[in-house]
Design a protein around this motif. Sequence first.
Motif, PDB file in Angstrom:
ATOM      1  N   LEU A   1       1.872   5.586  -8.873  1.00 52.84           N
ATOM      2  CA  LEU A   1       2.400   4.488  -8.071  1.00 52.84           C
ATOM      3  C   LEU A   1       3.767   4.877  -7.524  1.00 52.84           C
ATOM      4  O   LEU A   1       4.583   5.465  -8.242  1.00 52.84           O
ATOM      5  N   PRO A   2       4.055   4.549  -6.266  1.00 51.64           N
ATOM      6  CA  PRO A   2       5.392   4.813  -5.720  1.00 51.64           C
ATOM      7  C   PRO A   2       6.384   3.793  -6.253  1.00 51.64           C
ATOM      8  O   PRO A   2       6.022   2.890  -7.018  1.00 51.64           O
ATOM      9  N   ASP A   3       7.638   3.918  -5.871  1.00 51.38           N
ATOM     10  CA  ASP A   3       8.623   2.897  -6.212  1.00 51.38           C
ATOM     11  C   ASP A   3       8.168   1.558  -5.637  1.00 51.38           C
ATOM     12  O   ASP A   3       7.668   1.488  -4.512  1.00 51.38           O
ATOM     13  N   ASN A   4       8.348   0.500  -6.416  1.00 47.66           N
ATOM     14  CA  ASN A   4       7.899  -0.837  -6.003  1.00 47.66           C
ATOM     15  C   ASN A   4       6.401  -0.851  -5.717  1.00 47.66           C
ATOM     16  O   ASN A   4       5.928  -1.551  -4.814  1.00 47.66           O
ATOM     17  N   GLY A   5       5.661  -0.091  -6.514  1.00 50.04           N
ATOM     18  CA  GLY A   5       4.227   0.044  -6.278  1.00 50.04           C
ATOM     19  C   GLY A   5       3.383  -1.082  -6.827  1.00 50.04           C
ATOM     20  O   GLY A   5       2.184  -1.137  -6.559  1.00 50.04           O
ATOM     21  N   ILE A   6       3.982  -1.995  -7.600  1.00 58.04           N
ATOM     22  CA  ILE A   6       3.266  -3.171  -8.092  1.00 58.04           C
ATOM     23  C   ILE A   6       3.587  -4.348  -7.179  1.00 58.04           C
ATOM     24  O   ILE A   6       4.754  -4.673  -6.948  1.00 58.04           O
ATOM     25  N   VAL A   7       2.555  -4.996  -6.654  1.00 56.01           N
ATOM     26  CA  VAL A   7       2.736  -6.078  -5.689  1.00 56.01           C
ATOM     27  C   VAL A   7       2.046  -7.343  -6.197  1.00 56.01           C
ATOM     28  O   VAL A   7       0.880  -7.296  -6.608  1.00 56.01           O
ATOM     29  N   PHE A   8       2.766  -8.459  -6.164  1.00 57.53           N
ATOM     30  CA  PHE A   8       2.179  -9.750  -6.531  1.00 57.53           C
ATOM     31  C   PHE A   8       1.202 -10.158  -5.433  1.00 57.53           C
ATOM     32  O   PHE A   8       1.568 -10.295  -4.270  1.00 57.53           O
ATOM     33  N   GLU A   9      -0.058 -10.361  -5.794  1.00 57.11           N
ATOM     34  CA  GLU A   9      -1.124 -10.502  -4.805  1.00 57.11           C
ATOM     35  C   GLU A   9      -0.953 -11.667  -3.825  1.00 57.11           C
ATOM     36  O   GLU A   9      -1.238 -11.515  -2.635  1.00 57.11           O
TER      37      GLU A   9
ATOM     38  N   MET B   1       0.832  -1.192   0.000  1.00 55.32           N
ATOM     39  CA  MET B   1       0.000   0.000   0.000  1.00 55.32           C
ATOM     40  C   MET B   1       0.873   1.251   0.000  1.00 55.32           C
ATOM     41  O   MET B   1       2.011   1.215   0.435  1.00 55.32           O
ATOM     42  N   ALA B   2       0.309   2.349  -0.475  1.00 53.27           N
ATOM     43  CA  ALA B   2       1.089   3.568  -0.625  1.00 53.27           C
ATOM     44  C   ALA B   2       0.727   4.575   0.455  1.00 53.27           C
ATOM     45  O   ALA B   2      -0.426   4.726   0.811  1.00 53.27           O
ATOM     46  N   ARG B   3       1.734   5.267   0.977  1.00 53.48           N
ATOM     47  CA  ARG B   3       1.518   6.217   2.054  1.00 53.48           C
ATOM     48  C   ARG B   3       1.340   7.628   1.495  1.00 53.48           C
ATOM     49  O   ARG B   3       2.113   8.100   0.685  1.00 53.48           O
ATOM     50  N   ARG B   4       0.282   8.285   1.903  1.00 55.41           N
ATOM     51  CA  ARG B   4       0.066   9.690   1.569  1.00 55.41           C
ATOM     52  C   ARG B   4      -0.371  10.379   2.841  1.00 55.41           C
ATOM     53  O   ARG B   4      -1.446  10.104   3.359  1.00 55.41           O
ATOM     54  N   GLN B   5       0.477  11.278   3.354  1.00 58.45           N
ATOM     55  CA  GLN B   5       0.213  11.938   4.624  1.00 58.45           C
ATOM     56  C   GLN B   5      -0.030  10.877   5.702  1.00 58.45           C
ATOM     57  O   GLN B   5       0.857  10.105   6.008  1.00 58.45           O
ATOM     58  N   ASN B   6      -1.237  10.816   6.252  1.00 62.92           N
ATOM     59  CA  ASN B   6      -1.471   9.885   7.357  1.00 62.92           C
ATOM     60  C   ASN B   6      -2.392   8.737   6.981  1.00 62.92           C
ATOM     61  O   ASN B   6      -3.049   8.156   7.839  1.00 62.92           O
ATOM     62  N   PHE B   7      -2.479   8.389   5.690  1.00 63.34           N
ATOM     63  CA  PHE B   7      -3.265   7.220   5.318  1.00 63.34           C
ATOM     64  C   PHE B   7      -2.589   6.480   4.172  1.00 63.34           C
ATOM     65  O   PHE B   7      -1.706   7.013   3.496  1.00 63.34           O
ATOM     66  N   VAL B   8      -2.994   5.229   3.992  1.00 65.07           N
ATOM     67  CA  VAL B   8      -2.397   4.379   2.966  1.00 65.07           C
ATOM     68  C   VAL B   8      -3.495   3.843   2.058  1.00 65.07           C
ATOM     69  O   VAL B   8      -4.648   3.692   2.473  1.00 65.07           O
ATOM     70  N   VAL B   9      -3.133   3.541   0.815  1.00 64.25           N
ATOM     71  CA  VAL B   9      -4.122   3.150  -0.189  1.00 64.25           C
ATOM     72  C   VAL B   9      -3.635   1.923  -0.953  1.00 64.25           C
ATOM     73  O   VAL B   9      -2.464   1.842  -1.323  1.00 64.25           O
ATOM     74  N   GLY B  10      -4.537   0.984  -1.175  1.00 65.50           N
ATOM     75  CA  GLY B  10      -4.229  -0.184  -1.984  1.00 65.50           C
ATOM     76  C   GLY B  10      -5.321  -0.435  -3.001  1.00 65.50           C
ATOM     77  O   GLY B  10      -6.511  -0.246  -2.704  1.00 65.50           O
ATOM     78  N   LEU B  11      -4.938  -0.833  -4.205  1.00 67.00           N
ATOM     79  CA  LEU B  11      -5.885  -1.187  -5.260  1.00 67.00           C
ATOM     80  C   LEU B  11      -5.690  -2.648  -5.631  1.00 67.00           C
ATOM     81  O   LEU B  11      -4.561  -3.114  -5.771  1.00 67.00           O
ATOM     82  N   ASP B  12      -6.794  -3.348  -5.789  1.00 70.30           N
ATOM     83  CA  ASP B  12      -6.778  -4.747  -6.215  1.00 70.30           C
ATOM     84  C   ASP B  12      -7.548  -4.824  -7.522  1.00 70.30           C
ATOM     85  O   ASP B  12      -8.771  -4.686  -7.544  1.00 70.30           O
ATOM     86  N   LEU B  13      -6.819  -5.025  -8.617  1.00 76.07           N
ATOM     87  CA  LEU B  13      -7.431  -5.078  -9.940  1.00 76.07           C
ATOM     88  C   LEU B  13      -7.544  -6.530 -10.373  1.00 76.07           C
ATOM     89  O   LEU B  13      -6.531  -7.206 -10.580  1.00 76.07           O
ATOM     90  N   GLY B  14      -8.767  -7.020 -10.496  1.00 70.15           N
ATOM     91  CA  GLY B  14      -8.984  -8.402 -10.885  1.00 70.15           C
ATOM     92  C   GLY B  14      -9.946  -8.519 -12.043  1.00 70.15           C
ATOM     93  O   GLY B  14     -10.533  -7.534 -12.495  1.00 70.15           O
ATOM     94  N   SER B  15     -10.130  -9.737 -12.519  1.00 68.04           N
ATOM     95  CA  SER B  15     -11.005  -9.972 -13.667  1.00 68.04           C
ATOM     96  C   SER B  15     -12.479  -9.838 -13.312  1.00 68.04           C
ATOM     97  O   SER B  15     -13.304  -9.541 -14.177  1.00 68.04           O
TER      98      SER B  15
END
Length: 280
Positions: free
Chosen positions: A182-190, A1-15
């Motif tokens: 996306l930040p550095d290393n922003g792609i994560v294998f689920e 997940m990515a940090r922005r100020q005081n919260f983090v965000v994650g996206l899960d893109l699936g079929s």
Amino acid sequence: MARRQNFVVGLDLGSDKTCALICQPTESGKLRVMGLGVAESKGWHKGLIVNLDGAALSVKKAVEEAEGAAGVPVDVAYVGVSGPHVKGVNSRGALSLGPQRREVTPEDVVKVHETARSISLPPDRELLHVEAQQYLLDSQDGIRQAVGMVGTRLEVGVHLVTASSTAIQNVITVVNREGIRLPDNGIVFEPLASAEACLTAEERDLGVALVDIGAASSGLGVYCQRAVEHTAVIAVGGEHFTKDLAVGLQTRMPEAEKRKRAWGGPNPAVADDSVLQMPG
């Protein structure tokens, strides 16, 4: 997940569905859910994006729903990916520390990792993750932290996760279209992300396989002695189970999906000896 100020965000893109999750870190190190958004995925086929506009619209809907619940805007996020294009392979690197025994430094660890990850990749593939398995020092194996130990030759075993460059770039393009970077290393294998959330340190130490079943494919992560030993994705997922039920029970796909969800969970909605009438 990515940090922005005081919260983090994650996206899960699936079929099948696209999810956006916004969380706030707590003092205890855990995450408090601020907002969740879910949208039906469009523009996907067999775990790959085939229509950028459709996929981008799904991201937009999921993010807007999460933003509305959390009351904050999203402009940075980590993105989870899977699909048959993701492959895993083990590799090993070695580094001479010189003729005289000396302490291993952090710089030595960086260098030996660079050696291990320097495998020949086809032009259409890129490296997503480098997961350390164990270090060896003068043939002594089982070392998890090499810095400070003394020897003349340092080796490391790693597990490399690679993916199709085209598939990854399409994911990045879709997310960027919605004003999200996306930040550095922003792609994560689920499956690796799922393992971090679901597996205990003891399970990973003793040995465990995690299967992340999606709609079009299923991801696999195998752990032993706390390290990733194997990863893979097979092109079989929940949609295939639904189709098999529809054929076997001679019913429509929506009804088969409904029954799969009712019967296929850890707590089935019906008893084992129940007889159910299936609509044709």
